[in-house]
Scaffold this motif. Structure first.
Motif, short mmCIF file in Angstrom:
data_model
loop_
_atom_site.label_atom_id
_atom_site.label_comp_id
_atom_site.label_asym_id
_atom_site.label_seq_id
_atom_site.Cartn_x
_atom_site.Cartn_y
_atom_site.Cartn_z
N THR A 640 0.44 -1.45 0.20
CA THR A 640 -0.11 -0.25 0.14
C THR A 640 0.58 1.10 -0.12
O THR A 640 2.08 1.46 1.13
N HIS A 670 -1.89 -3.27 4.68
CA HIS A 670 -3.26 -2.85 4.23
C HIS A 670 -4.22 -3.00 5.17
O HIS A 670 -5.18 -2.83 5.30
N TRP A 683 -3.79 1.45 -2.32
CA TRP A 683 -4.15 0.32 -2.29
C TRP A 683 -3.12 -1.58 -2.63
O TRP A 683 -3.08 -1.30 -3.44
#
Ligand code: BGC
Length: 812
Positions: A640, A670, A683
């Motif tokens: 991420t 994440h 993400w």
């Protein structure tokens, strides 16, 4: 050769012979033993390539994209092929053991070796690492899973004591190593760090779970110089102390056995493992298979070119990519990194690439005869001086491009001279009487003004310019980190005016004293252009072009072994440069050349953001394939990316009183973002291709049984007008769990290819492991029966399909 035969060989050795085998014979070789037909085995660093036994710029290697790029592939077949390339390089260089893959995690974005690790996620890291290991070992070359374990940052790495619960270790940091052992890895490297009070070379974690629970039958090797005592590591299941000679085992392990501190059976067990390794790589003369490299230069290039495209992550695309090469009369390529890309990170993984195609060269070649390509550097990215090379330097004696290296005795007499191609001399061929190493070059300055010069190394060093001393000092060695001492010593810079474009003689000298390492580096950088004028020139070029490709990135010094990063900014004037060219031309593509996360504050102002990582030698060919649509950008983020460092949930990498507490527990990557409710810039799992996808029916089993794997089938349709590849991801959650769980966790993925308009079915295999948790109370894996949530989609945040998954206990 059977296990029994290994025992027969072992029986032929006395204690002294056995102990001798357990330490390196040289920096990179294990010891051999003629009486049993065992030859020395050669180790060499990975994972970016296989350097071989010497730090010599003339001995080049195939340079792969950084491990972070390989983590972005989400493609085990291609990863296995890359493992095959590493093996082929190992064979070419006579190497038996490749010191890769690195299976530590992207715990914080500041990790200096982030580029050398695959991902923030234990499952993705495990799958990627296992594939690389299979690829390397299929050719009879050993892979090494490193650094066991929790060696996830660099600050104080030689002595840091990581504090993490057994559950966190088992579920997160040990998990990729478990996958490596399942894949049959032949070596595991014990890190420099400690975990929960025990230094890793003497840690109980070597016995359990590694050799016990998991049944690892290979060799546990120390990281280079990590062994600090003889008895504890011998008892703790370390097998091989590297490098050598003169390691702690050589000095005292025989005595420790004689004194009864270490049972001889423990030594036998280590030697047995070493002989097993020797058998596997063919180091026992009788069964050595003939070896020829599997890949030649052409095969290597095309594999690496394909990998650049497959690993690059298209983060944002506002309809700008792919570019149509036939409708762009003029293309502006902007940025210092366009002509001088960062192709690898710094530290022990470094290799000397056999060639590097820059982004500028790649684009020029692709548009040859089709479009005009203009290159403007823009303001400097704040890159520190680069080691002297063949560019504007020549050997003052021979006149050939490069430098002259001399070794001098105490009276200044010449003992040895050599023409070399680089001002970075990490291992000059030192003779016993040598007292000084000297590197000199005639510099043909492309411009006059305030130049920056640098020397790096330890001990007394000086730098002269046409006989004038511009730097002279004593630089004592204050670290025991081999990567800093031998590979990347601190640079000492000095500014000096060069008021001529006639050749000037630059000479660096370093006194050779014991304990000061062997590295001597001399570097130079011409005056930086005026930032405002350079920015204006870039804007003009952008305005006059039909499309702009601006390449920005980090430096070898910001992303390197031995140090963590202080911030995530691109440095220099790079953010201002992207903003200014994007404002001047809407068709601006920002290409990000970094091994780990950087802040991209202008990401909503540009037409597209393409992340190419440290792309290795085929940087430019692979990039051109993506830009002009000859290949789809295939990468998905393995980690991420924060919009700003301040948002990142896990950033602490600095030990306090020698300890680094992993207080975030199982919530890394994440999982940590989900827990805090913060939103990153991009993400885990995110990445765009050149087509669009519709998700159809998802089939999940009506019920699964504890301990059984299961398959999730997902129908997807390519709704765009190009063939493409989609990475379908599965996540799990257990909202009302009796134990603390991540908000959701990644369980598996499968990739499918489909033609325009066609449907495909992604079959995601979810291992039984995905549902279990480690019970601290019972010291065992447990799986809670009941209902789990299951989610399917394109990233940790983009999960269009959600369903339930009932799990029946084995007895229920
Ligand atoms: C690094 C290892 C590397 C070894 C040998 C160490 O400093 O941590 O990753 O394999 O050096 O170069």
């Amino acid at each position: 050769m059977s296990e029994d035969m290994l025992d027969r060989l072992l029986e032929k050795l006395d204690l002294v012979q056995k102990v001798r085998l357990l330490s390196g014979a040289t920096t990179w070789r294990t010891a051999g033993e003629r009486t049993i037909g065992l030859r020395e085995m050669v180790t060499s660093d990975g994972p970016a390539g296989v350097r071989g036994e010497a730090w010599d710029e003339r001995l080049t290697s195939a340079l792969l994209p950084s491990a972070s790029a390989i983590g972005a592939l989400w493609d085990e077949d291609l990863t296995e092929e890359l493992g095959g390339l590493l093996a082929s390089e190992a064979v070419r260089k006579g190497v038996d053991v490749v010191l890769a893959p690195t299976l530590n995690l992207h715990r914080t974005p500041l990790g200096g070796r982030h580029f050398e690790c695959f991902s923030e996620d234990p499952v993705l890291t495990g799958r990627t690492g296992a594939a690389l290991i299979r690829g390397i070992q299929a050719a009879g070359v050993a892979a090494t899973a490193k650094h066991y374990v929790a060696n996830d940052s660099e600050t104080g790495r030689m002595h840091v004591d990581v504090r993490a619960s057994e559950r966190v270790l088992r579920e997160v940091y040990l998990a990729p190593f478990e996958a490596a052992v399942e894949a049959g890895v032949w070596l595991v490297m014990a890190g420099y760090n400690g975990v929960n009070g025990a230094t890793m070379t003497a840690s109980p974690l070597l016995a359990e779970p590694l050799k016990g629970d998991w049944g690892f039958d290979g060799v546990v090797v120390s990281d280079w110089g990590a062994l600090r005592s003889a008895t504890e590591p011998a008892l703790a299941a370390l097998d091989l102390a590297m490098p050598g000679p003169q390691g702690p085992w050589e000095a005292s392990l025989v005595q420790a056995v004689k004194d009864g501190h270490v049972p001889e059976a423990a030594v036998d067990e280590k030697v047995r493992r070493l002989l097993r390794l020797a058998r596997r790589v063919g180091a026992l003369e009788s069964d050595r298979p003939p070896r020829t490299p599997a890949l030649g230069p052409d095969g290597t290039r095309s594999l690496l070119r394909r990998t650049v495209a497959a690993a690059s992550v298209l983060l944002t695309n506002r309809g700008v990519l792919p570019l149509d090469a036939l409708s762009l009369p003029r293309v502006a390529v902007i940025g210092v990194h366009a002509a001088c890309p960062r192709v690898q990170g710094g530290g022990s993984a470094g290799v000397f690439p056999s060639r590097v195609v820059t982004p500028l060269e790649g684009i020029r070649a692709r548009l040859d005869g089709l479009a005009e390509v203009v290159h403007v550097s823009g303001p400097g990215p704040g890159i520190p001086p680069a080691p002297l090379g063949t560019g504007w330097c020549s050997d003052p004696r021979s006149g050939e491009p490069g430098v002259l290296v001399r070794l001098l005795d105490g009276a200044g007499r010449e003992l040895h001279t050599e023409h070399r191609l680089s001002g970075a001399q990490l291992e000059p061929p030192v003779t016993p009487a040598a007292r000084t190493v000297e590197i000199s070059a005639l510099l043909r300055p492309p411009s006059t003004g305030a130049w920056t010069f640098a020397v790096a190394g330890f001990g007394r060093m000086s730098l002269t310019l046409d006989g004038r001393t511009i730097l002279d000092g004593e630089f004592p060695c204050t670290t025991d980190d081999p990567a800093v001492v031998h590979v990347n010593p601190p640079r000492h810079t000095v500014r000096a005016t060069v008021d001529t474009t006639e050749p000037v003689l630059l000479t660096a000298r370093r006194e050779l004293v014991p304990g000061a390492g062997r590295a001597t580096i001399v570097a130079a950088a011409p005056p930086e252009p005026d930032a405002a004028a350079a920015l204006a020139a870039a804007v003009r070029a952008a305005r006059d072009a039909d499309a702009v490709i601006v390449v920005v990135g980090t430096t070898e010094h910001t992303e390197t072994e031995g140090h963590d990063r202080g911030d995530l900014s691109l440095g220099g004037h790079q953010d201002a440069l992207v903003r200014a060219v994007a404002a001047a031309n809407r068709n601006t593509i920002a290409v990000v050349n970094s091994g780990g996360p950087v802040e991209l504050p202008w990401r909503d102002e540009v037409g597209a953001v393409l992340l190419t990582w440290f792309p290795g030698q085929e940087a430019g060919t692979g990039l051109a394939d993506i830009l002009f649509g000859d290949a789809e950008p295939g990468g998905r983020l393995p980690t991420t990316w924060a919009a700003a460092l301040a948002d990142a949930p896990v950033t602490h990498a600095h030990p306090v009183d020698g300890r680094l507490a992993y207080t975030e527990g199982v919530h890394i990557g994440h999982r940590a973002w989900l827990l805090t409710g913060r939103r990153p810039a991009y993400w885990f799992g995110h990445g765009l291709g050149y087509t669009t996808w519709e998700y159809g029916t998802v089939h999940v089993p009506a019920e699964v049984t504890e301990g059984s794997p299961f398959t999730v089938r997902v129908q997807v349709r390519n709704t765009g007008d190009r063939p493409g590849r989609e990475v379908v991801q599965v996540y799990l959650a257990r909202p009302h769990s009796a134990v603390e769980r991540p908000v959701r966790w990644f369980a598996g993925y499968a990739a499918v290819h489909a033609e325009p308009g066609a449907w495909a079915v992604a079959a995601v295999q979810v291992p039984a492991h995905a549902l279990r948790h480690w019970s601290e109370a019972e010291k065992a894996w447990r799986t809670e029966p009941g209902t789990y949530q299951i989610m399917v989609g394109r990233s940790a945040d983009d999960l269009a399909w959600r369903g339930v998954l009932p799990l029946r206990g084995r007895t229920g």
